[in-house]
Write a protein that holds these residues in place. Structure first.
Motif, PDB file in Angstrom:
ATOM      1  N   MET A  73       0.844  -1.199   0.000  1.00 21.16           N
ATOM      2  CA  MET A  73       0.000   0.000   0.000  1.00 21.16           C
ATOM      3  C   MET A  73       0.877   1.247   0.000  1.00 21.16           C
ATOM      4  O   MET A  73       1.511   1.553   1.006  1.00 21.16           O
ATOM      5  CB  MET A  73      -0.908   0.009   1.221  1.00 21.16           C
ATOM      6  N   VAL A  74       0.939   1.939  -1.120  1.00 21.26           N
ATOM      7  CA  VAL A  74       1.786   3.129  -1.187  1.00 21.26           C
ATOM      8  C   VAL A  74       0.968   4.407  -1.331  1.00 21.26           C
ATOM      9  O   VAL A  74       1.523   5.459  -1.566  1.00 21.26           O
ATOM     10  CB  VAL A  74       2.820   3.022  -2.335  1.00 21.26           C
ATOM     11  N   GLY A  75      -0.330   4.333  -1.163  1.00 21.60           N
ATOM     12  CA  GLY A  75      -1.184   5.512  -1.264  1.00 21.60           C
ATOM     13  C   GLY A  75      -1.388   6.133   0.105  1.00 21.60           C
ATOM     14  O   GLY A  75      -0.448   6.282   0.898  1.00 21.60           O
ATOM     15  N   PRO A  76      -2.638   6.486   0.427  1.00 21.16           N
ATOM     16  CA  PRO A  76      -2.929   7.159   1.693  1.00 21.16           C
ATOM     17  C   PRO A  76      -2.433   6.437   2.946  1.00 21.16           C
ATOM     18  O   PRO A  76      -1.949   7.104   3.858  1.00 21.16           O
ATOM     19  CB  PRO A  76      -4.457   7.282   1.691  1.00 21.16           C
ATOM     20  N   PRO A  77      -2.499   5.096   3.038  1.00 17.34           N
ATOM     21  CA  PRO A  77      -2.010   4.493   4.289  1.00 17.34           C
ATOM     22  C   PRO A  77      -0.544   4.822   4.579  1.00 17.34           C
ATOM     23  O   PRO A  77      -0.193   5.142   5.717  1.00 17.34           O
ATOM     24  CB  PRO A  77      -2.206   2.988   4.064  1.00 17.34           C
ATOM     25  N   LEU A  78       0.312   4.776   3.566  1.00 12.38           N
ATOM     26  CA  LEU A  78       1.728   5.091   3.795  1.00 12.38           C
ATOM     27  C   LEU A  78       1.893   6.564   4.150  1.00 12.38           C
ATOM     28  O   LEU A  78       2.633   6.910   5.075  1.00 12.38           O
ATOM     29  CB  LEU A  78       2.568   4.736   2.567  1.00 12.38           C
ATOM     30  N   SER A  79       1.183   7.428   3.460  1.00 12.45           N
ATOM     31  CA  SER A  79       1.261   8.862   3.726  1.00 12.45           C
ATOM     32  C   SER A  79       0.787   9.180   5.148  1.00 12.45           C
ATOM     33  O   SER A  79       1.455   9.906   5.890  1.00 12.45           O
ATOM     34  CB  SER A  79       0.414   9.622   2.700  1.00 12.45           C
ATOM     35  N   VAL A  80      -0.350   8.620   5.518  1.00 16.74           N
ATOM     36  CA  VAL A  80      -0.917   8.887   6.846  1.00 16.74           C
ATOM     37  C   VAL A  80       0.012   8.364   7.934  1.00 16.74           C
ATOM     38  O   VAL A  80       0.294   9.052   8.922  1.00 16.74           O
ATOM     39  CB  VAL A  80      -2.325   8.261   6.968  1.00 16.74           C
ATOM     40  N   HIS A  81       0.513   7.144   7.764  1.00 20.81           N
ATOM     41  CA  HIS A  81       1.319   6.560   8.841  1.00 20.81           C
ATOM     42  C   HIS A  81       2.747   7.073   8.859  1.00 20.81           C
ATOM     43  O   HIS A  81       3.423   6.946   9.878  1.00 20.81           O
ATOM     44  CB  HIS A  81       1.219   5.033   8.825  1.00 20.81           C
ATOM     45  N   LEU A  82       3.213   7.674   7.781  1.00 22.21           N
ATOM     46  CA  LEU A  82       4.472   8.421   7.882  1.00 22.21           C
ATOM     47  C   LEU A  82       4.250   9.589   8.840  1.00 22.21           C
ATOM     48  O   LEU A  82       5.041   9.816   9.759  1.00 22.21           O
ATOM     49  CB  LEU A  82       4.949   8.932   6.523  1.00 22.21           C
ATOM     50  N   ARG A  83       3.147  10.307   8.650  1.00 14.74           N
ATOM     51  CA  ARG A  83       2.846  11.454   9.525  1.00 14.74           C
ATOM     52  C   ARG A  83       2.695  11.017  10.977  1.00 14.74           C
ATOM     53  O   ARG A  83       3.281  11.614  11.879  1.00 14.74           O
ATOM     54  CB  ARG A  83       1.544  12.133   9.097  1.00 14.74           C
ATOM     55  N   THR A  84       1.877   9.987  11.210  1.00 17.21           N
ATOM     56  CA  THR A  84       1.636   9.574  12.597  1.00 17.21           C
ATOM     57  C   THR A  84       2.874   8.900  13.188  1.00 17.21           C
ATOM     58  O   THR A  84       3.110   8.997  14.385  1.00 17.21           O
ATOM     59  CB  THR A  84       0.394   8.672  12.710  1.00 17.21           C
ATOM     60  N   GLY A  85       3.690   8.247  12.339  1.00 16.39           N
ATOM     61  CA  GLY A  85       4.933   7.662  12.831  1.00 16.39           C
ATOM     62  C   GLY A  85       5.901   8.737  13.302  1.00 16.39           C
ATOM     63  O   GLY A  85       6.491   8.637  14.383  1.00 16.39           O
ATOM     64  N   GLN A 117       7.573   6.211  -3.112  1.00 17.75           N
ATOM     65  CA  GLN A 117       6.569   7.086  -2.498  1.00 17.75           C
ATOM     66  C   GLN A 117       7.185   7.911  -1.371  1.00 17.75           C
ATOM     67  O   GLN A 117       6.877   9.092  -1.221  1.00 17.75           O
ATOM     68  CB  GLN A 117       5.396   6.252  -1.970  1.00 17.75           C
ATOM     69  N   LEU A 118       8.077   7.302  -0.582  1.00 17.05           N
ATOM     70  CA  LEU A 118       8.707   8.040   0.516  1.00 17.05           C
ATOM     71  C   LEU A 118       9.572   9.185   0.001  1.00 17.05           C
ATOM     72  O   LEU A 118       9.684  10.217   0.665  1.00 17.05           O
ATOM     73  CB  LEU A 118       9.524   7.103   1.411  1.00 17.05           C
ATOM     74  N   ASN A 119      10.179   9.026  -1.193  1.00 17.72           N
ATOM     75  CA  ASN A 119      10.916  10.150  -1.781  1.00 17.72           C
ATOM     76  C   ASN A 119      10.021  11.378  -1.873  1.00 17.72           C
ATOM     77  O   ASN A 119      10.404  12.486  -1.473  1.00 17.72           O
ATOM     78  CB  ASN A 119      11.425   9.800  -3.181  1.00 17.72           C
ATOM     79  N   ARG A 120       8.824  11.196  -2.411  1.00 18.91           N
ATOM     80  CA  ARG A 120       7.883  12.320  -2.561  1.00 18.91           C
ATOM     81  C   ARG A 120       7.376  12.814  -1.204  1.00 18.91           C
ATOM     82  O   ARG A 120       7.254  14.023  -0.981  1.00 18.91           O
ATOM     83  CB  ARG A 120       6.713  11.909  -3.458  1.00 18.91           C
ATOM     84  N   LEU A 121       7.084  11.869  -0.307  1.00 22.66           N
ATOM     85  CA  LEU A 121       6.570  12.267   1.007  1.00 22.66           C
ATOM     86  C   LEU A 121       7.632  13.015   1.817  1.00 22.66           C
ATOM     87  O   LEU A 121       7.325  14.021   2.459  1.00 22.66           O
ATOM     88  CB  LEU A 121       6.079  11.038   1.775  1.00 22.66           C
ATOM     89  N   GLY A 126       9.565  18.346   3.789  1.00 19.83           N
ATOM     90  CA  GLY A 126      10.805  19.081   4.007  1.00 19.83           C
ATOM     91  C   GLY A 126      11.854  18.282   4.758  1.00 19.83           C
ATOM     92  O   GLY A 126      12.730  18.854   5.413  1.00 19.83           O
ATOM     93  N   LEU A 127      11.792  16.952   4.660  1.00 17.50           N
ATOM     94  CA  LEU A 127      12.758  16.093   5.341  1.00 17.50           C
ATOM     95  C   LEU A 127      13.961  15.860   4.425  1.00 17.50           C
ATOM     96  O   LEU A 127      13.798  15.733   3.209  1.00 17.50           O
ATOM     97  CB  LEU A 127      12.113  14.746   5.702  1.00 17.50           C
TER      98      LEU A 127
END
Length: 199
Positions: A73-85, A117-121, A126-127
């Motif tokens: 899952m590289v859509g919203p779940p990865l994006s959301v849990h990067l933030r919450t992580g 996906q993490l490259n874009r996130l 700004g990481l």
């Protein structure tokens, strides 16, 4: 009598909005078409699971990220849990290490998709790309450069407890630590080290 699922959803929504700036609006947008799915997902993940005491928030988010990568899952779940992580205290390098670990068990294609996906996130947050070493890596390197901990402690346990904090438990013959080092890491360097010894 209050509906238990509604209570979980309310608690989950509160937890999510504490972790993610503008979290309420993000949830509303994500589940605009199917609000019932939002109630179920948010109530389960951030209401029930988030509050279970067996794992701390950092460990829970690391496990969640590993499951997301393993499932491809590289859509919203990865994006959301990067933030919450990150909000739960994972360092960016730890997020990357979760992807590396997952690759060995779930396969390289899924890990590479997550890395893409993490490259874009990371860029969007700004990481730095690649991220600096994790706090645990920095402390291990610092201890190695300093010759380790005093000889009375032949065994150490090094555990990151936040995005910039590491605890080093030092053991001799006793099963209880003879000393604990609290290390703060800033910009890839140990910037403070406090030693605690039992009195």
């Amino acid at each position: 009598m209050t509906d238990p699922m509604a209570q979980l959803h309310t608690r989950g929504r509160e937890n999510f909005t504490e972790l993610v700036e503008g979290g309420g609006a993000r949830l509303d947008a994500l589940f605009a078409t199917i609000p019932a799915l939002g109630e179920l997902a948010v109530g389960t993940v951030y209401g029930h699971l988030h509050d279970r005491p067996a794992l701390d928030a950092r460990t829970r988010e690391a496990a969640t990220l590993a499951a997301i990568v393993a499932a491809g899952m590289v859509g919203p779940p990865l994006s959301v849990h990067l933030r919450t992580g990150l909000a739960s205290g994972l360092a960016p390098a730890e997020v990357c290490e979760v992807v590396v670990q997952t690759a060995a068990f779930a396969g390289f294609p899924r890990a590479v998709s997550a890395a893409d996906q993490l490259n874009r996130l990371f860029e969007g947050h700004g990481l730095p790309i690649p991220p600096p070493p994790s706090p645990r890596e920095v402390v291990l390197a610092h201890l190695a450069a300093e010759g380790g901990v005093p000889g009375e402690f032949p065994r150490v346990e090094v555990q990151a407890v936040g995005p910039d904090r590491v605890l080093v438990s030092c053991f001799g013959d006793d099963p209880a630590p003879g000393a604990v080092l609290h290390c703060t890491v800033t910009d890839g360097k140990v910037t403070s080290l406090t030693v605690y010894r039992p009195s």
